[in-house]
Design a protein around this motif. Structure first.
Motif, mmCIF file in Angstrom:
data_model
loop_
_atom_site.group_PDB
_atom_site.id
_atom_site.type_symbol
_atom_site.label_atom_id
_atom_site.label_comp_id
_atom_site.label_asym_id
_atom_site.label_seq_id
_atom_site.Cartn_x
_atom_site.Cartn_y
_atom_site.Cartn_z
ATOM 1 N N HIS A 131 0.848 -1.193 0.000
ATOM 2 C CA HIS A 131 0.000 0.000 0.000
ATOM 3 C C HIS A 131 0.881 1.240 0.000
ATOM 4 C CE1 HIS A 131 -0.156 0.188 4.732
ATOM 5 N NE2 HIS A 131 1.064 0.141 4.257
ATOM 6 N N ASN A 132 0.254 2.399 -0.089
ATOM 7 C CA ASN A 132 1.002 3.643 -0.068
ATOM 8 C C ASN A 132 1.469 3.964 1.343
ATOM 9 O OD1 ASN A 132 0.816 4.355 -2.820
ATOM 10 N ND2 ASN A 132 -1.252 5.144 -2.534
ATOM 11 N N PRO A 133 2.630 4.600 1.479
ATOM 12 C CA PRO A 133 3.079 5.007 2.812
ATOM 13 C C PRO A 133 2.172 6.093 3.370
ATOM 14 C CG PRO A 133 4.495 5.965 1.135
ATOM 15 C CD PRO A 133 3.576 5.012 0.427
ATOM 16 N N SER A 134 2.140 6.195 4.694
ATOM 17 C CA SER A 134 1.302 7.204 5.332
ATOM 18 C C SER A 134 2.074 7.831 6.486
ATOM 19 C CB SER A 134 -0.010 6.604 5.840
ATOM 20 O OG SER A 134 0.253 5.580 6.775
ATOM 21 N N VAL A 135 1.586 8.975 6.962
ATOM 22 C CA VAL A 135 2.242 9.679 8.060
ATOM 23 C C VAL A 135 1.194 10.452 8.839
ATOM 24 C CG1 VAL A 135 2.683 11.791 6.728
ATOM 25 C CG2 VAL A 135 4.189 11.191 8.645
ATOM 26 N N VAL A 136 1.444 10.619 10.122
ATOM 27 C CA VAL A 136 0.609 11.497 10.935
ATOM 28 C C VAL A 136 1.269 12.873 10.946
ATOM 29 C CG1 VAL A 136 -0.328 11.934 13.230
ATOM 30 C CG2 VAL A 136 -0.199 9.599 12.369
ATOM 31 N N VAL A 196 2.978 22.937 5.550
ATOM 32 C CA VAL A 196 3.511 21.715 6.149
ATOM 33 C C VAL A 196 2.877 20.489 5.513
ATOM 34 C CG1 VAL A 196 3.666 20.364 8.279
ATOM 35 C CG2 VAL A 196 4.044 22.843 8.332
ATOM 36 N N MET A 197 1.556 20.537 5.309
ATOM 37 C CA MET A 197 0.858 19.397 4.725
ATOM 38 C C MET A 197 1.326 19.124 3.300
ATOM 39 S SD MET A 197 -0.961 18.175 7.049
ATOM 40 C CE MET A 197 -1.728 18.561 8.618
ATOM 41 N N ARG A 198 1.527 20.190 2.521
ATOM 42 C CA ARG A 198 2.017 20.003 1.159
ATOM 43 C C ARG A 198 3.413 19.398 1.166
ATOM 44 N NH1 ARG A 198 -1.345 24.550 -0.244
ATOM 45 N NH2 ARG A 198 0.129 26.002 0.693
ATOM 46 N N LYS A 199 4.244 19.837 2.105
ATOM 47 C CA LYS A 199 5.601 19.297 2.225
ATOM 48 C C LYS A 199 5.549 17.817 2.584
ATOM 49 C CE LYS A 199 10.104 19.550 2.474
ATOM 50 N NZ LYS A 199 10.922 19.739 1.246
ATOM 51 N N GLN A 200 4.673 17.452 3.523
ATOM 52 C CA GLN A 200 4.545 16.054 3.908
ATOM 53 C C GLN A 200 4.073 15.194 2.731
ATOM 54 O OE1 GLN A 200 5.413 14.471 6.589
ATOM 55 N NE2 GLN A 200 6.060 16.241 7.783
ATOM 56 N N ALA A 201 3.139 15.750 1.936
ATOM 57 C CA ALA A 201 2.645 15.015 0.770
ATOM 58 C C ALA A 201 3.775 14.780 -0.236
ATOM 59 C CB ALA A 201 1.500 15.780 0.116
ATOM 60 N N GLU A 202 4.642 15.786 -0.419
ATOM 61 C CA GLU A 202 5.777 15.637 -1.334
ATOM 62 C C GLU A 202 6.742 14.555 -0.845
ATOM 63 O OE1 GLU A 202 7.545 19.462 -1.613
ATOM 64 O OE2 GLU A 202 5.835 20.381 -2.663
ATOM 65 N N ILE A 203 6.962 14.533 0.477
ATOM 66 C CA ILE A 203 7.848 13.520 1.052
ATOM 67 C C ILE A 203 7.256 12.132 0.860
ATOM 68 C CG2 ILE A 203 8.822 12.648 3.214
ATOM 69 C CD1 ILE A 203 9.032 15.586 4.134
ATOM 70 N N LEU A 204 5.951 12.007 1.097
ATOM 71 C CA LEU A 204 5.293 10.709 0.921
ATOM 72 C C LEU A 204 5.389 10.231 -0.522
ATOM 73 C CD1 LEU A 204 2.086 11.086 3.133
ATOM 74 C CD2 LEU A 204 4.035 9.579 3.551
ATOM 75 N N ASP A 205 5.262 11.164 -1.463
ATOM 76 C CA ASP A 205 5.387 10.797 -2.878
ATOM 77 C C ASP A 205 6.789 10.256 -3.171
ATOM 78 O OD1 ASP A 205 2.802 11.472 -3.512
ATOM 79 O OD2 ASP A 205 3.303 13.489 -4.235
#
Length: 272
Positions: free
Chosen positions: A141-146, A153-162
């Protein structure tokens, strides 16, 4: 046997070691959760060792990359048997474990005894040979994060997850039979593979007879778990016993009353 590594593991260790852990936090971490590596001998052509990954991949469970590194340093085995039954866990701990195994000179034989899910499915692919129990499963599955913070910050986290997802897909694409598009679709959908499906897709090579695996996680940890995964590691239920034949001569009401009185007297005499 050397295999391509994802990222130089010393770089990841440097990042992992920067975690700010208080003495109280360190005290809560179990020690020696991973069993000591077992060296095998006796009639084998190669010096072999066995390791078990039977829990979440995490610093907090004691099943982390540093522990793996220490154990691998203890053996000069030419063949490592890694048994897996894990729901996954920390991506970077798992990536580092994959790299440690991929960079090791020994032949790595992976045994998926129950479940290789999430980052544990990546670790499994470090094997030169990958066996899966006939009732075992693989999940990707795709990685996830809290995350907590504003839109930036949310956009940065999404980029990291990608980026993390792309790194995982790179490994899947190299080691399985699926192309990038199929893998991305499967990860988006959270896909569960039976033993036969795992072999067909290239997440495993050989199916072996079922063996019981000790699981320190429970199926309820996953949302939407398929019914097939709910019985992982369970023995088939024994058939229900047939109803006993009715006796030819049934007792009378007087017999039942007499028996009840007899039991009552015994209980009274023994203070029960």
């Amino acid at each position: 046997m050397k295999r391509p590594v994802l990222i130089e593991h010393e770089e990841i260790f440097e990042a992992l070691d920067q975690r700010k852990l208080t003495p109280a936090m360190k005290a809560k971490r179990p020690e020696n959760v991973l069993p000591e590596i077992t060296n095998l001998s006796g009639g084998r052509k190669k010096k072999a060792a066995t390791m078990y990954l039977y829990d979440a991949v995490s610093y907090w469970t004691g099943n982390d990359a540093r522990s793996f590194q220490r154990m691998l340093a203890q053996t000069d085995a030419e063949e490592i048997h890694l048994h897996i039954n894990s729901p996954g866990g920390s991506v970077f701990e798992g990536v580092t474990i994959f790299n440690l195994l991929a960079d090791h000179d020994a032949d790595v034989i992976v045994h998926i005894d129950g479940l290789a899910a999430s980052i544990a499915s990546v670790i499994a692919l470090a094997g030169d040979t990958i066996n899966i129990a006939e009732n075992g499963m693989v999940m990707i599955h795709n990685p996830s994060v809290v995350a907590w913070g504003d839109a930036t910050v949310m956009r940065k986290q999404a980029e990291i997850l990608d980026k993390i997802r792309d790194a995982i897909v790179n490994t899947y694409e190299t080691r399985t039979k699926l192309d990038r598009a199929a893998l991305t679709t499967a990860m988006d959908a959270e896909t569960w593979y039976s033993a036969d499906e795992a072999i067909l897709s290239g997440f495993a090579m050989h199916k072996v007879s079922a063996s019981e695996a000790t699981a320190l996680w429970v199926p309820g940890d996953f949302e939407g778990l398929p019914a097939a995964a709910m019985i992982l590691g369970k023995k088939p239920a024994d058939p229900a016993p047939a109803d006993p034949p009715e006796p030819e001569n049934m007792g009378t009401l007087e017999d039942v009353t007499a028996a009840s009185d007899f039991i009552a007297r015994i209980r009274a005499n023994h203070g029960l």
